[in-house]
Design a protein around this motif. Structure first.
Motif, mmCIF file in Angstrom:
data_model
loop_
_atom_site.group_PDB
_atom_site.id
_atom_site.type_symbol
_atom_site.label_atom_id
_atom_site.label_comp_id
_atom_site.label_asym_id
_atom_site.label_seq_id
_atom_site.Cartn_x
_atom_site.Cartn_y
_atom_site.Cartn_z
ATOM 1 N N UNK A 1 0.944 -1.270 -0.062
ATOM 2 C CA UNK A 1 0.081 -0.125 -0.100
ATOM 3 C C UNK A 1 0.972 1.335 0.087
ATOM 4 N N UNK A 2 0.693 2.060 -0.893
ATOM 5 C CA UNK A 2 1.538 3.352 -1.169
ATOM 6 C C UNK A 2 0.563 4.472 -0.795
ATOM 7 N N UNK A 3 0.797 5.505 -0.097
ATOM 8 C CA UNK A 3 0.085 6.704 -0.137
ATOM 9 C C UNK A 3 0.821 7.839 -1.047
ATOM 10 N N UNK A 4 0.201 7.991 -2.030
ATOM 11 C CA UNK A 4 0.703 8.632 -3.187
ATOM 12 C C UNK A 4 1.116 9.974 -2.799
ATOM 13 N N UNK A 5 0.045 10.665 -2.087
ATOM 14 C CA UNK A 5 0.336 11.932 -1.649
ATOM 15 C C UNK A 5 1.506 12.163 -0.763
ATOM 16 N N UNK A 6 1.749 11.416 0.104
ATOM 17 C CA UNK A 6 2.803 11.569 0.848
ATOM 18 C C UNK A 6 4.006 10.678 0.585
ATOM 19 N N UNK A 7 4.028 9.613 -0.321
ATOM 20 C CA UNK A 7 4.971 8.758 -0.777
ATOM 21 C C UNK A 7 5.809 8.136 0.602
ATOM 22 N N UNK A 8 4.514 7.203 1.105
ATOM 23 C CA UNK A 8 5.034 6.346 2.110
ATOM 24 C C UNK A 8 4.359 4.800 1.993
ATOM 25 N N UNK A 9 4.880 4.028 2.687
ATOM 26 C CA UNK A 9 4.089 2.673 2.136
ATOM 27 C C UNK A 9 3.956 1.736 3.345
ATOM 28 N N UNK A 10 3.170 0.791 3.204
ATOM 29 C CA UNK A 10 2.886 -0.228 4.429
ATOM 30 C C UNK A 10 2.562 -1.549 3.530
ATOM 31 N N UNK B 1 -3.592 -11.735 7.907
ATOM 32 C CA UNK B 1 -4.904 -11.465 8.176
ATOM 33 C C UNK B 1 -5.562 -10.440 7.235
ATOM 34 N N UNK B 2 -4.704 -9.758 6.238
ATOM 35 C CA UNK B 2 -4.992 -8.777 5.624
ATOM 36 C C UNK B 2 -4.943 -7.446 6.009
ATOM 37 N N UNK B 3 -4.834 -7.281 7.313
ATOM 38 C CA UNK B 3 -4.873 -5.987 8.078
ATOM 39 C C UNK B 3 -3.803 -5.249 7.580
ATOM 40 N N UNK B 4 -4.057 -3.758 7.509
ATOM 41 C CA UNK B 4 -2.977 -2.836 7.353
ATOM 42 C C UNK B 4 -3.266 -1.630 8.171
ATOM 43 N N UNK B 5 -2.133 -0.926 8.282
ATOM 44 C CA UNK B 5 -2.390 0.665 8.969
ATOM 45 C C UNK B 5 -1.187 1.517 7.904
ATOM 46 N N UNK B 6 -1.736 2.655 7.874
ATOM 47 C CA UNK B 6 -0.698 3.753 7.243
ATOM 48 C C UNK B 6 -1.388 4.762 7.561
ATOM 49 N N UNK C 1 -8.676 12.874 1.609
ATOM 50 C CA UNK C 1 -8.343 13.098 0.151
ATOM 51 C C UNK C 1 -6.921 12.672 -0.450
ATOM 52 N N UNK C 2 -6.315 11.934 0.559
ATOM 53 C CA UNK C 2 -5.088 11.163 0.053
ATOM 54 C C UNK C 2 -5.546 10.149 -0.566
ATOM 55 N N UNK C 3 -4.709 9.716 -1.570
ATOM 56 C CA UNK C 3 -4.984 8.310 -2.628
ATOM 57 C C UNK C 3 -4.028 7.583 -1.980
ATOM 58 N N UNK C 4 -4.532 6.363 -1.773
ATOM 59 C CA UNK C 4 -3.915 4.849 -1.606
ATOM 60 C C UNK C 4 -3.785 3.928 -2.699
ATOM 61 N N UNK C 5 -2.609 3.517 -3.083
ATOM 62 C CA UNK C 5 -2.439 2.803 -4.174
ATOM 63 C C UNK C 5 -1.964 1.458 -3.645
ATOM 64 N N UNK C 6 -2.930 0.206 -4.102
ATOM 65 C CA UNK C 6 -2.785 -1.025 -3.566
ATOM 66 C C UNK C 6 -2.339 -1.905 -4.879
ATOM 67 N N UNK C 7 -1.158 -2.730 -4.509
ATOM 68 C CA UNK C 7 -0.694 -3.535 -5.458
ATOM 69 C C UNK C 7 0.037 -5.108 -4.960
ATOM 70 N N UNK C 8 -0.440 -5.996 -5.750
ATOM 71 C CA UNK C 8 -0.218 -7.207 -5.327
ATOM 72 C C UNK C 8 -0.034 -7.994 -6.700
#
Length: 256
Positions: free
Chosen positions: A44-53, A58-63, A68-75
């Motif tokens: 998971x990448x926060x495209x606005x702040x350029x940080x990842x997680x 169990x599929x859970x995440x925290x970021x 209005x930030x946009x999160x980018x999910x990639x797998x």
């Protein structure tokens, strides 16, 4: 009494505006859209702040994010998606993100080893010669081509500094926001781990707001070979672009 009510109303609006501008930890869970099973190791990448997680078992995440930030999910094997952060994330807690699996058809790969004849004069013409310059990245055991070590690499960046019509000038000089994100991506371990396993340039394109042809053109102008551009993983591409940009910045400072 009316004045007190009005003051409370203004205070509530101010607090809401402040909470929207403030970074907060948001929680969610990534699931397979087909069967609702959790997906581990989704990047998971926060495209606005350029940080990842990365999502857990169990599929859970925290970021960290703001409204209005946009999160980018990639797998790998799933369609990448972008999700905009809304106030609901903070109001209702954990949000479920569902990703759709892709059908991937692997093409047959034919390996053609070099067939040596035993005659030196003939074999010397058959064996390919690679003149790519090599260097290594901290944390990786493999090395790869380095553009600035090639004879004409510095002159390429210098040409861009003094020529407003140059391609690199238009990318590096006129897109400061994207170039700041380029530098931020290099410092986030989660993003670097994501890029190390990818070869599609998709994350770079999304975060830097560039097309694939633009990335190829940047590397070409920075004197990287076609072989490197075609075979390097996304982390190598990121470091190569960053190295070229830093060279450009140094020369630009000297000019000014």
């Amino acid at each position: 009494m009316k004045k007190i009510g009005f003051l409370i109303f203004l205070l509530t609006i101010s607090l809401n505006i402040f909470s929207q501008d403030e970074n907060q930890k948001i929680n969610g869970k990534v699931l397979n859209d087909a069967n609702d099973t959790p997906i581990e190791n989704v990047h998971i990448v926060n495209m606005n702040q350029v940080i990842g997680s990365i999502s857990k078992e169990d599929g859970s995440f925290s970021i960290s994010a703001k409204v209005n930030d946009t999160l980018y999910f990639s797998y790998l094997g799933f369609k990448s998606i972008r999700v905009r952060v809304t106030n609901d994330w903070f109001k209702f807690g954990e949000i479920k993100i569902k990703m759709t699996e892709l059908g991937i058809a692997l093409e047959e790969v034919v390996l053609r080893p070099v067939q040596l004849t035993g005659y030196l004069e003939v074999d010397a013409k058959i064996i390919p010669i690679y003149d790519n310059y090599r260097y290594s990245i901290s944390g990786l055991n493999t090395g790869y081509e380095g553009g600035q070590n090639q004879p004409s690499a510095v002159s390429k960046a210098m040409s861009a500094v003094f020529n407003p019509a140059d391609f690199l000038y238009n990318v590096f000089g006129k897109r400061p926001a994207q170039m700041r994100k380029l530098r931020q991506m290099k410092t986030d371990d989660n993003i670097r781990n994501l890029l190390q396993s990818k070869f599609d340039r998709e994350t770079l394109m999304v975060v830097l707001q560039l097309e694939k042809v633009d990335i190829d053109e940047i590397l070409n102008n920075c004197n990287y070979s076609e072989t490197f551009i075609r075979t390097a993983n996304d982390l190598q591409i990121l470091d190569a672009m960053s190295e070229c940009y830093e060279e450009y910045r140094v020369l630009n400072r000297r000019k000014n």
